[in-house]
Design a protein around this motif. Structure first.
Motif, PDB file in Angstrom:
ATOM      1  N   PRO A   1       0.865  -1.148   0.000  1.00 46.85           N
ATOM      2  CA  PRO A   1       0.000   0.000   0.000  1.00 46.85           C
ATOM      3  C   PRO A   1       0.910   1.208   0.000  1.00 46.85           C
ATOM      4  CG  PRO A   1       0.014  -1.071   2.135  1.00 46.85           C
ATOM      5  CD  PRO A   1       0.837  -1.902   1.218  1.00 46.85           C
ATOM      6  N   VAL A   2       0.938   1.918  -1.074  1.00 51.90           N
ATOM      7  CA  VAL A   2       2.028   2.865  -1.247  1.00 51.90           C
ATOM      8  C   VAL A   2       1.828   4.138  -0.459  1.00 51.90           C
ATOM      9  CG1 VAL A   2       3.424   3.977  -2.972  1.00 51.90           C
ATOM     10  CG2 VAL A   2       2.117   1.964  -3.555  1.00 51.90           C
ATOM     11  N   SER A   3       2.775   4.405   0.348  1.00 54.47           N
ATOM     12  CA  SER A   3       2.780   5.713   0.976  1.00 54.47           C
ATOM     13  C   SER A   3       3.879   6.468   0.258  1.00 54.47           C
ATOM     14  CB  SER A   3       3.106   5.584   2.454  1.00 54.47           C
ATOM     15  OG  SER A   3       4.299   4.895   2.593  1.00 54.47           O
ATOM     16  N   ALA A   4       3.533   7.079  -0.835  1.00 53.85           N
ATOM     17  CA  ALA A   4       4.556   7.642  -1.697  1.00 53.85           C
ATOM     18  C   ALA A   4       5.346   8.731  -0.993  1.00 53.85           C
ATOM     19  CB  ALA A   4       3.908   8.200  -2.947  1.00 53.85           C
ATOM     20  N   GLN A   5       6.686   8.556  -0.971  1.00 54.41           N
ATOM     21  CA  GLN A   5       7.525   9.612  -0.430  1.00 54.41           C
ATOM     22  C   GLN A   5       8.396  10.194  -1.528  1.00 54.41           C
ATOM     23  OE1 GLN A   5       9.293   8.610   3.480  1.00 54.41           O
ATOM     24  NE2 GLN A   5       8.159   6.698   3.257  1.00 54.41           N
TER      25      GLN A   5
END
Lengths: 317, 350
Positions: free
Chosen positions: B20-24
């Protein structure tokens, strides 16, 4: 009538191939792409603009090939020249930038010429080596960075400007071809170049300084590549180490198709122009036909192969 | 550099365990990332878009599996909305040809251009004409210098670069049992894509794995030198538990060095799909995992962003597609997820 017949019979079929091929390809695209904008002024102008640097390179190569030499390094010279001009113009005036760009081309060409003419090394091997050498130097000059060219006078003169509504790249093409043709066909130097390429020993015996001719043709090739580098820098408003890298085969094909003999002694500056335009028209038309990229490459390769085969086959009869 | 970019962009590697991408990942101008899954054009717009008679041009930097997958994703999305692709080009990493390709494609008056600008500096002038003619521009990975959102372009779409580096760190740590020493072979050049991925790997190891230490750092700019670099690194650190390599091209050189040294214990993690690297992985060799992007999804998101812009709907400036980690257990699925093609037969035959 008789004089027309005589003149036609005297024409070399090899030198006609490019005109016939050019016309055939033009007519084909004009008919098949009439609804896709091929014949619009904008598109036809695009073709000339896009081929201007390659045409200038081709002029230099006509001289080298006609003298029995070859220059494989001109793509690398383009990059070094464009980067030299761009780097210098970051700190100095446009004049210094032009001097640096053209100067780099002339010096590298002279370096090639020195090794070939006076150290008696084959131009194929010398320029193969210097192609790699100067490609590496182009990469290290700016550590792979592209350099913007912000001088608007420069980008106007060498790229996007116009004079009396004529794009500057068209003007450079006309000037280059006119000077090249004049020198090649109407000067003693041009005759010496052809004599050297046709039979170096005979040329030497007849008093032509063959090493000097070899030195000059490779220097001219470098100078033309230097100018092509300036045209790329002006057109893109930037210089990058990859400039000219992919032009080698296109320019060689344009020159050969244009009627210049690989082994020297015969050539045509005007034919090289038509050959260069033919290559540009092929790229342009195949994109407008909406072919897949791989199909564009296949068709382009086959047409070039056909054109080269026809012109060289006739020569060998 | 040409080969480098080709490998980076044509790469793909996956993490089947798509997190589940927690885009940084942040954009070239510091933009906050939006996940590609959020870029969706509702079906109710289909008729309106079809009625517009729009066309698109796909002006790529090169040809590769990666570009093919991006093209497929974009074309499928365009087809759904009745948008015809009227020109497809490859610049072969030649900035001058890219400029010519743009000029030629504009003759066909496309409503949309999807493209990977070869580099910010040379591309700025190249796209100027398209911009002036009001063509909707969506860029892959790079942004021409001085271009402003939303006036000059609709969006930049790229990989979730931070996630790719992080997943590489997680995969290597898992392969090493959460402890040991690591060599970090990073891309030694100012290049946005690789710099983000490499630094994400390093940051993750340093922050999340206290029992793993990076004991050797070596920059690389020429993939052909990878084997020499790996040999020197192994000479100074014979007990390395793992090596991170910035992309698959140099990873092949590092793998060759390990084989030449008879080293069967040092694990390799790299980015972007490569058949020789994947083959070593499925044979139980040194390669532990490959992290790749979802190229098909990148294409779909680019097309969707352009269509949203045509509909005058807001489009976020910076969009990222997820990364997938490919291991020996999920090569077939991973290849499909990344490139939308079957994995090479050599891999499934193992």
């Amino acid at each position: 009538m008789n004089s027309v017949k005589t003149r036609l019979s005297g024409l070399d079929f090899q030198q006609l191939v490019v005109y016939i091929g050019f016309l055939a390809i033009f007519l084909f695209f004009a008919l098949t792409l009439q609804d896709d904008g091929f014949l619009t002024q904008r598109n036809l102008t695009n073709i000339i603009l896009q081929t201007a640097p390659a045409t200038i390179m081709a002029i230099g190569l006509v001289f080298a090939l006609s003298a029995g030499e070859i220059d494989l390094s001109f793509g690398s010279i383009v990059a070094v020249s464009a980067l030299s001009a761009a780097v210098v113009m970051q700190e100095h005036s446009m004049a210094f930038g032009i001097f640096a760009g053209l100067g780099a081309g002339v010096m590298i060409g002279a370096f090639n010429g020195l090794l070939v003419a006076y150290f008696k090394l084959p131009s194929f091997l010398v320029t193969l080596a210097t192609m790699g050498l100067f490609a590496g130097i182009a990469r290290s000059m700016t550590n792979l960075r592209s350099i913007p060219v912000l001088n608007e006078t420069f980008t106007g003169i060498f790229g996007s400007g116009k004079l009396f509504s004529v794009p500057s790249l068209v003007i450079w093409t006309i000037i280059g071809v006119a000077i090249g043709h004049l020198v090649y066909r109407h000067t003693k130097f041009g005759a010496h170049v052809l004599a050297t390429g046709d039979n170096p020993r005979a040329a030497q015996v007849s008093g032509i300084k063959v090493p000097r001719i070899r030195f000059y043709v490779l220097t001219i090739c470098g100078a033309c590549a230097g100018l092509a580098g300036l045209l790329y820098a002006g057109r893109l408003q930037a210089a990058r180490y990859t400039l000219g890298e992919s032009d080698l085969m296109t320019v060689i094909a344009a020159v050969i198709v244009g009627g210049t003999a690989l082994k020297g002694g015969k050539g045509s500056v005007f034919g090289a122009l038509i050959g260069s335009l033919m290559m540009g028209m092929l790229n342009n038309g195949l994109i407008l036909m909406n072919l897949r990229v791989s199909d564009q490459m296949i068709v382009r390769g086959l047409i070039i192969l056909l054109a080269v085969a026809v012109s060289l086959r006739d020569k060998n009869r | 550099m040409k080969q480098l970019i080709r490998h980076i962009l044509s790469g793909a590697a996956l993490a089947l365990a798509t997190l589940p991408v927690s885009a940084q990942t942040v954009g070239p101008q510091g933009e906050t990332a939006t996940l590609s899954s959020a870029i969706v054009v509702a079906d109710e717009n289909i008729e309106a878009v079809r009625a517009g008679g729009h066309t698109a041009a796909l002006l790529w930097h090169d040809q590769s599996d990666f570009v093919n997958a991006v093209t497929a994703g974009a074309t499928d999305e365009f087809t759904r909305f009745g948008i015809e692709v009227v020109a497809t080009t490859s610049a072969g990493f030649d900035a001058a040809k890219q400029r010519s390709d743009i000029e030629t494609a504009l003759v066909k008056k496309p409503s949309i251009i999807l493209s990977l600008p070869l580099d910010p500096v040379t591309s700025a002038a190249a796209f100027e004409e398209a911009k002036a003619e009001g063509v909707k521009l969506v860029f892959l990975s790079n942004l021409p210098s001085g271009y402003k959102h939303p006036d000059d372009y609709a969006a930049i779409v790229t990989d979730d670069l931070f996630q790719m580096g992080k997943q590489a760190a997680d995969a290597l740590a898992a392969a090493m049992g959460g402890k040991g020493t690591v060599g970090w072979v990073f891309h030694d050049a100012a290049y946005y894509v690789t710099n983000q991925r490499d630094n994400a790997f390093k940051t993750t190891i340093e922050n999340d794995y206290p029992d793993i230490s990076i004991v050797a750092e070596q920059g690389i700019s020429d993939p052909a030198r990878a084997e020499d670099i790996a040999n020197a690194m192994l000479l100074r650190n014979p007990d390395l538990g793992g090596i991170y390599v910035t992309w698959a091209g140099p990873a092949e050189g590092v793998l060759a060095a390990l084989r030449a040294n008879g080293n069967k214990t040092t694990k390799i993690v790299t980015l972007d799909l490569s058949e020789p690297i994947a083959l070593d992985m499925v044979r139980g060799g040194n390669v532990a995992a490959i992290v790749a992007d979802e190229a098909y999804e990148l294409g779909r998101a680019m097309a969707a962003a352009a269509i949203l812009d045509l509909l005058d709907q807001d489009v976020p400036p910076f969009v990222v597609a997820p990364a997938v980690t490919v291991t020996a257990d999920n090569v077939a699925e991973g290849w499909m997820q990344s490139l939308h093609i079957e994995a090479p037969k050599s891999l499934s035959a193992q």
